[in-house]
Design a protein around this motif. Structure first.
Motif, PDB file in Angstrom:
ATOM      1  N   GLY A 135       0.853  -1.182   0.000  1.00  0.00           N
ATOM      2  CA  GLY A 135       0.000   0.000   0.000  1.00  0.00           C
ATOM      3  C   GLY A 135       0.885   1.227   0.000  1.00  0.00           C
ATOM      4  N   SER A 136       0.276   2.373   0.001  1.00  0.00           N
ATOM      5  CA  SER A 136       1.047   3.612  -0.058  1.00  0.00           C
ATOM      6  C   SER A 136       1.970   3.770   1.144  1.00  0.00           C
ATOM      7  N   GLN A 137       1.598   3.175   2.270  1.00  0.00           N
ATOM      8  CA  GLN A 137       2.395   3.305   3.477  1.00  0.00           C
ATOM      9  C   GLN A 137       3.733   2.572   3.370  1.00  0.00           C
ATOM     10  N   ASP A 138       3.894   1.731   2.352  1.00  0.00           N
ATOM     11  CA  ASP A 138       5.132   0.964   2.181  1.00  0.00           C
ATOM     12  C   ASP A 138       6.106   1.608   1.192  1.00  0.00           C
ATOM     13  N   LEU A 139       5.828   2.830   0.771  1.00  0.00           N
ATOM     14  CA  LEU A 139       6.653   3.488  -0.239  1.00  0.00           C
ATOM     15  C   LEU A 139       7.550   4.584   0.342  1.00  0.00           C
ATOM     16  N   ALA A 140       7.780   4.537   1.633  1.00  0.00           N
ATOM     17  CA  ALA A 140       8.495   5.611   2.334  1.00  0.00           C
ATOM     18  C   ALA A 140       9.895   5.890   1.797  1.00  0.00           C
ATOM     19  N   ASP A 141      10.566   4.893   1.266  1.00  0.00           N
ATOM     20  CA  ASP A 141      11.932   5.084   0.789  1.00  0.00           C
ATOM     21  C   ASP A 141      12.016   5.597  -0.643  1.00  0.00           C
ATOM     22  N   ASN A 142      10.881   5.721  -1.300  1.00  0.00           N
ATOM     23  CA  ASN A 142      10.878   6.166  -2.693  1.00  0.00           C
ATOM     24  C   ASN A 142      11.094   7.683  -2.764  1.00  0.00           C
ATOM     25  N   PRO A 143      12.020   8.147  -3.617  1.00  0.00           N
ATOM     26  CA  PRO A 143      12.289   9.590  -3.712  1.00  0.00           C
ATOM     27  C   PRO A 143      11.074  10.419  -4.144  1.00  0.00           C
ATOM     28  N   ILE A 144      10.195   9.849  -4.953  1.00  0.00           N
ATOM     29  CA  ILE A 144       8.989  10.586  -5.371  1.00  0.00           C
ATOM     30  C   ILE A 144       8.090  10.828  -4.160  1.00  0.00           C
ATOM     31  N   VAL A 145       7.933   9.813  -3.343  1.00  0.00           N
ATOM     32  CA  VAL A 145       7.109   9.929  -2.140  1.00  0.00           C
ATOM     33  C   VAL A 145       7.735  10.930  -1.169  1.00  0.00           C
ATOM     34  N   GLN A 146       9.032  10.869  -0.993  1.00  0.00           N
ATOM     35  CA  GLN A 146       9.707  11.805  -0.097  1.00  0.00           C
ATOM     36  C   GLN A 146       9.567  13.248  -0.581  1.00  0.00           C
ATOM     37  N   LYS A 147       9.611  13.437  -1.886  1.00  0.00           N
ATOM     38  CA  LYS A 147       9.422  14.780  -2.460  1.00  0.00           C
ATOM     39  C   LYS A 147       7.985  15.263  -2.218  1.00  0.00           C
ATOM     40  N   TRP A 148       7.006  14.350  -2.365  1.00  0.00           N
ATOM     41  CA  TRP A 148       5.601  14.698  -2.116  1.00  0.00           C
ATOM     42  C   TRP A 148       5.407  15.075  -0.653  1.00  0.00           C
ATOM     43  N   TRP A 149       6.000  14.303   0.250  1.00  0.00           N
ATOM     44  CA  TRP A 149       5.885  14.626   1.669  1.00  0.00           C
ATOM     45  C   TRP A 149       6.434  16.013   1.967  1.00  0.00           C
ATOM     46  N   ALA A 150       7.568  16.347   1.400  1.00  0.00           N
ATOM     47  CA  ALA A 150       8.155  17.675   1.617  1.00  0.00           C
ATOM     48  C   ALA A 150       7.224  18.762   1.082  1.00  0.00           C
ATOM     49  N   TYR A 151       6.592  18.487  -0.050  1.00  0.00           N
ATOM     50  CA  TYR A 151       5.661  19.421  -0.676  1.00  0.00           C
ATOM     51  C   TYR A 151       4.424  19.643   0.199  1.00  0.00           C
ATOM     52  N   MET A 152       3.999  18.606   0.916  1.00  0.00           N
ATOM     53  CA  MET A 152       2.776  18.678   1.722  1.00  0.00           C
ATOM     54  C   MET A 152       3.040  19.072   3.178  1.00  0.00           C
ATOM     55  N   ALA A 153       4.286  19.092   3.601  1.00  0.00           N
ATOM     56  CA  ALA A 153       4.616  19.264   5.019  1.00  0.00           C
ATOM     57  C   ALA A 153       4.126  20.575   5.630  1.00  0.00           C
ATOM     58  N   ASP A 154       3.960  21.606   4.831  1.00  0.00           N
ATOM     59  CA  ASP A 154       3.544  22.893   5.387  1.00  0.00           C
ATOM     60  C   ASP A 154       2.051  22.955   5.701  1.00  0.00           C
TER      61      ASP A 154
END
Length: 104
Positions: A63-82
């Protein structure tokens, strides 16, 4: 097919920003989710508490929760963090929910 649900927390007055960012979901993120077996993904908002409720249909055990190490996911998290409650690595604070009832 498994059904996964979890909750997250949106910062106050960020509904429009959250919706706009998801309406313009990056094609590479959408493809990554599909490749991970996510066939349906819905997110609902309880405006009273700013709680986001997410639901996914997933083939396989991931599931999406298992993609934490993917650079695309990490970039999305940074984009949403604010606009969301996040952990130190920018991942959303996410609480899995137990399914107690399902009707077909």
């Amino acid at each position: 097919m498994q059904r996964l649900a979890f909750k997250m927390k949106l910062n106050p007055r960020q509904k429009e920003a959250y919706k706009a960012r998801h309406d313009a979901l990056w094609p590479e993120l959408k493809q990554l989710l599909k490749d991970a077996g996510v066939s349906e993904y819905s997110i609902f908002l309880d405006e009273e508490t700013n709680t986001l409720f997410a639901f996914q249909k997933v083939s396989g055990n991931g599931g999406s929760q298992d993609l934490a190490d993917n650079p695309i996911v990490q970039k999305w998290w940074a984009y949403m963090a604010d606009i969301m409650e996040t952990n130190p690595d920018n991942s959303p604070v996410s609480v899995p929910l137990e399914e107690l009832f399902f009707m077909e």
